[in-house]
Design a protein around this motif. Sequence first.
Motif, PDB file in Angstrom:
ATOM      1  N   ALA A   1     -19.536 -25.342  83.773  1.00 36.17           N
ATOM      2  CA  ALA A   1     -18.893 -24.200  83.073  1.00 36.17           C
ATOM      3  C   ALA A   1     -17.339 -23.681  84.524  1.00 36.17           C
ATOM      4  O   ALA A   1     -16.260 -23.388  84.578  1.00 36.17           O
ATOM      5  CB  ALA A   1     -19.340 -23.055  82.622  1.00 36.17           C
ATOM      6  N   LEU A   2     -18.147 -23.798  85.667  1.00 39.42           N
ATOM      7  CA  LEU A   2     -17.233 -23.366  86.969  1.00 39.42           C
ATOM      8  C   LEU A   2     -16.745 -24.356  87.698  1.00 39.42           C
ATOM      9  O   LEU A   2     -15.834 -24.092  88.429  1.00 39.42           O
ATOM     10  CB  LEU A   2     -18.345 -22.408  88.040  1.00 39.42           C
ATOM     11  N   GLY A   3     -17.103 -25.619  87.058  1.00 39.03           N
ATOM     12  CA  GLY A   3     -16.401 -27.290  88.179  1.00 39.03           C
ATOM     13  C   GLY A   3     -17.136 -27.095  89.158  1.00 39.03           C
ATOM     14  O   GLY A   3     -15.804 -27.541  90.067  1.00 39.03           O
ATOM     15  N   CYS A   4     -18.386 -27.044  89.525  1.00 33.61           N
ATOM     16  CA  CYS A   4     -18.986 -26.959  90.193  1.00 33.61           C
ATOM     17  C   CYS A   4     -20.371 -27.407  90.660  1.00 33.61           C
ATOM     18  O   CYS A   4     -21.341 -27.564  89.987  1.00 33.61           O
ATOM     19  CB  CYS A   4     -18.647 -25.230  91.659  1.00 33.61           C
ATOM     20  N   LEU A   5     -20.339 -27.782  91.714  1.00 35.94           N
ATOM     21  CA  LEU A   5     -22.025 -28.372  92.016  1.00 35.94           C
ATOM     22  C   LEU A   5     -22.217 -27.787  93.961  1.00 35.94           C
ATOM     23  O   LEU A   5     -21.554 -27.943  94.837  1.00 35.94           O
ATOM     24  CB  LEU A   5     -22.098 -30.221  92.107  1.00 35.94           C
ATOM     25  N   PHE A   6     -23.363 -27.586  93.726  1.00 29.67           N
ATOM     26  CA  PHE A   6     -23.917 -26.987  95.184  1.00 29.67           C
ATOM     27  C   PHE A   6     -25.359 -27.725  95.465  1.00 29.67           C
ATOM     28  O   PHE A   6     -25.720 -28.347  94.977  1.00 29.67           O
ATOM     29  CB  PHE A   6     -24.869 -25.427  95.225  1.00 29.67           C
ATOM     30  N   SER A   7     -24.613 -28.312  96.837  1.00 30.16           N
ATOM     31  CA  SER A   7     -25.093 -29.483  97.256  1.00 30.16           C
ATOM     32  C   SER A   7     -26.115 -29.344  98.476  1.00 30.16           C
ATOM     33  O   SER A   7     -27.277 -30.654  98.698  1.00 30.16           O
ATOM     34  CB  SER A   7     -24.141 -30.335  97.727  1.00 30.16           C
ATOM     35  N   GLY A   8     -26.319 -27.982  98.626  1.00 31.45           N
ATOM     36  CA  GLY A   8     -27.343 -28.061  99.847  1.00 31.45           C
ATOM     37  C   GLY A   8     -27.102 -29.336 101.245  1.00 31.45           C
ATOM     38  O   GLY A   8     -26.354 -28.751 101.498  1.00 31.45           O
ATOM     39  N   ASP A   9     -28.325 -29.761 101.399  1.00 35.32           N
ATOM     40  CA  ASP A   9     -27.810 -31.158 102.333  1.00 35.32           C
ATOM     41  C   ASP A   9     -28.188 -31.822 101.905  1.00 35.32           C
ATOM     42  O   ASP A   9     -27.663 -32.837 102.413  1.00 35.32           O
ATOM     43  CB  ASP A   9     -28.811 -30.471 103.693  1.00 35.32           C
ATOM     44  N   THR A  10     -27.424 -32.297 100.650  1.00 34.28           N
ATOM     45  CA  THR A  10     -27.575 -33.423  99.867  1.00 34.28           C
ATOM     46  C   THR A  10     -26.252 -34.085 100.262  1.00 34.28           C
ATOM     47  O   THR A  10     -25.910 -35.307 101.010  1.00 34.28           O
ATOM     48  CB  THR A  10     -27.884 -33.743  98.463  1.00 34.28           C
ATOM     49  N   LEU A  11     -25.114 -33.655 100.038  1.00 38.03           N
ATOM     50  CA  LEU A  11     -23.969 -33.925  99.664  1.00 38.03           C
ATOM     51  C   LEU A  11     -22.942 -33.347 101.135  1.00 38.03           C
ATOM     52  O   LEU A  11     -23.074 -31.879 100.087  1.00 38.03           O
ATOM     53  CB  LEU A  11     -23.152 -34.628  98.523  1.00 38.03           C
ATOM     54  N   PHE A  12     -22.552 -33.590 102.482  1.00 35.75           N
ATOM     55  CA  PHE A  12     -21.757 -32.922 103.029  1.00 35.75           C
ATOM     56  C   PHE A  12     -20.157 -33.294 102.205  1.00 35.75           C
ATOM     57  O   PHE A  12     -19.595 -34.955 102.190  1.00 35.75           O
ATOM     58  CB  PHE A  12     -21.681 -32.849 104.470  1.00 35.75           C
ATOM     59  N   ASN A  13     -18.989 -32.698 103.194  1.00 34.31           N
ATOM     60  CA  ASN A  13     -17.889 -33.268 102.906  1.00 34.31           C
ATOM     61  C   ASN A  13     -17.244 -34.473 104.399  1.00 34.31           C
ATOM     62  O   ASN A  13     -18.028 -33.775 105.384  1.00 34.31           O
ATOM     63  CB  ASN A  13     -17.159 -31.497 103.484  1.00 34.31           C
ATOM     64  N   GLY A  14     -17.672 -35.909 104.059  1.00 34.56           N
ATOM     65  CA  GLY A  14     -17.542 -36.468 104.964  1.00 34.56           C
ATOM     66  C   GLY A  14     -18.531 -37.548 104.382  1.00 34.56           C
ATOM     67  O   GLY A  14     -18.980 -38.715 105.340  1.00 34.56           O
ATOM     68  N   GLY A  15     -19.627 -36.966 103.559  1.00 30.68           N
ATOM     69  CA  GLY A  15     -20.789 -37.845 103.655  1.00 30.68           C
ATOM     70  C   GLY A  15     -22.378 -37.582 102.938  1.00 30.68           C
ATOM     71  O   GLY A  15     -22.639 -35.631 103.423  1.00 30.68           O
ATOM     72  N   PRO A  16     -23.039 -38.708 103.146  1.00 32.05           N
ATOM     73  CA  PRO A  16     -24.136 -37.701 102.650  1.00 32.05           C
ATOM     74  C   PRO A  16     -24.742 -36.915 104.016  1.00 32.05           C
ATOM     75  O   PRO A  16     -24.499 -37.050 104.856  1.00 32.05           O
ATOM     76  CB  PRO A  16     -25.762 -39.299 102.693  1.00 32.05           C
ATOM     77  N   GLY A  17     -26.085 -36.181 103.347  1.00 27.52           N
ATOM     78  CA  GLY A  17     -26.599 -35.390 105.101  1.00 27.52           C
ATOM     79  C   GLY A  17     -27.520 -36.573 105.355  1.00 27.52           C
ATOM     80  O   GLY A  17     -27.806 -37.578 105.818  1.00 27.52           O
ATOM     81  N   ALA A  18     -27.916 -35.672 106.540  1.00 30.37           N
ATOM     82  CA  ALA A  18     -28.417 -36.169 107.890  1.00 30.37           C
ATOM     83  C   ALA A  18     -30.155 -36.221 107.402  1.00 30.37           C
ATOM     84  O   ALA A  18     -31.128 -36.125 106.281  1.00 30.37           O
ATOM     85  CB  ALA A  18     -28.803 -34.822 109.064  1.00 30.37           C
TER      86      ALA A  18
ATOM     87  N   ALA B   1     -14.646 -41.619  96.772  1.00 28.69           N
ATOM     88  CA  ALA B   1     -13.640 -42.407  97.046  1.00 28.69           C
ATOM     89  C   ALA B   1     -14.182 -43.198  98.645  1.00 28.69           C
ATOM     90  O   ALA B   1     -14.315 -44.161  98.930  1.00 28.69           O
ATOM     91  CB  ALA B   1     -12.258 -41.578  97.294  1.00 28.69           C
ATOM     92  N   ALA B   2     -14.786 -42.472  99.709  1.00 28.66           N
ATOM     93  CA  ALA B   2     -15.221 -42.567 100.990  1.00 28.66           C
ATOM     94  C   ALA B   2     -16.488 -43.518 101.587  1.00 28.66           C
ATOM     95  O   ALA B   2     -17.106 -44.121 102.182  1.00 28.66           O
ATOM     96  CB  ALA B   2     -15.410 -41.190 101.636  1.00 28.66           C
ATOM     97  N   SER B   3     -17.128 -43.283 100.009  1.00 27.85           N
ATOM     98  CA  SER B   3     -18.432 -44.216  99.971  1.00 27.85           C
ATOM     99  C   SER B   3     -18.239 -45.401 100.310  1.00 27.85           C
ATOM    100  O   SER B   3     -19.387 -45.852 100.733  1.00 27.85           O
ATOM    101  CB  SER B   3     -19.498 -43.766  98.458  1.00 27.85           C
ATOM    102  N   ALA B   4     -17.269 -46.363 100.379  1.00 21.82           N
ATOM    103  CA  ALA B   4     -17.098 -47.499 100.248  1.00 21.82           C
ATOM    104  C   ALA B   4     -17.783 -47.428 101.748  1.00 21.82           C
ATOM    105  O   ALA B   4     -17.886 -49.177 102.451  1.00 21.82           O
ATOM    106  CB  ALA B   4     -15.897 -47.948  99.939  1.00 21.82           C
ATOM    107  N   ASP B   5     -17.432 -46.178 102.628  1.00 28.97           N
ATOM    108  CA  ASP B   5     -17.238 -46.827 104.296  1.00 28.97           C
ATOM    109  C   ASP B   5     -19.005 -46.370 104.979  1.00 28.97           C
ATOM    110  O   ASP B   5     -19.473 -46.236 105.612  1.00 28.97           O
ATOM    111  CB  ASP B   5     -17.009 -45.820 105.051  1.00 28.97           C
ATOM    112  N   TRP B   6     -20.052 -46.200 103.443  1.00 29.92           N
ATOM    113  CA  TRP B   6     -20.929 -45.789 104.157  1.00 29.92           C
ATOM    114  C   TRP B   6     -22.139 -47.319 104.549  1.00 29.92           C
ATOM    115  O   TRP B   6     -21.761 -48.194 104.621  1.00 29.92           O
ATOM    116  CB  TRP B   6     -22.202 -45.063 103.100  1.00 29.92           C
TER     117      TRP B   6
END
Length: 212
Positions: A147-164, A207-212
């Motif tokens: 309903a808010l159009g959002c996800l709270f990802s913790g350290d799972t997913l960042f701006n730039g890819g998966p967490g550490a 879109a960026a996940s092809a570079d993982w």
Amino acid sequence: MSARVDHAVVSGTFSLDGETFEVDNNIWVVGDDNECVVIDAPHDVDAIMEVVGTRAVRAILLTHAHDDHCRVAPALRQRTTAPIMLHPDERPLWSLTHLTDGADGPEGELWDVDLGDGFEVQVGGVTLTALHTPGHAPGAVCFYAPALGCLFSGDTLFNGGPGATGRSYSDRPTLEGAIKEKLFGLPDDTVVHTGHGDDTTIGAEKAASADW
């Protein structure tokens, strides 16, 4: 709909595997003018309560149990009387911060409610759904609020890819699989509110996940 997302940043440390790092953590609070939930409990109860204000806290939702995300959860529970909710697979990490081995068994603080995949929490007229996304930590979860159009990802997913990964209780292939299975099926315009750093979107990270 009057529910909203409020945000602040607080600084502290993260410790694991004998190393300690300075970190800045995002504080996320979701709710309306009367009630809210707090997502993660980093570093400073007073800083969290500044975001909460006078609202009733209905739950403390933990994305995972690294110490920079859960260290002040028991103190925040004491301040607000809200239950701590955590996936049970986080017991080993939670124990590093909050439990010690006593003569009669573990001593210390535990959480109150086990989160599982699909667990729902209602607050301020919106629903947050827990999505189990292991890899950064075994019981890591994200919280999706359509309903808010959002996800709270913790350290799972960042701006730039998966967490550490690469530290105790983490695994990169598991994390990538969880992101692709649980998160990349969400709408591309879903805003991802991360545990550290800037927001992103599901579409941008897909879109960026092809570079993982």
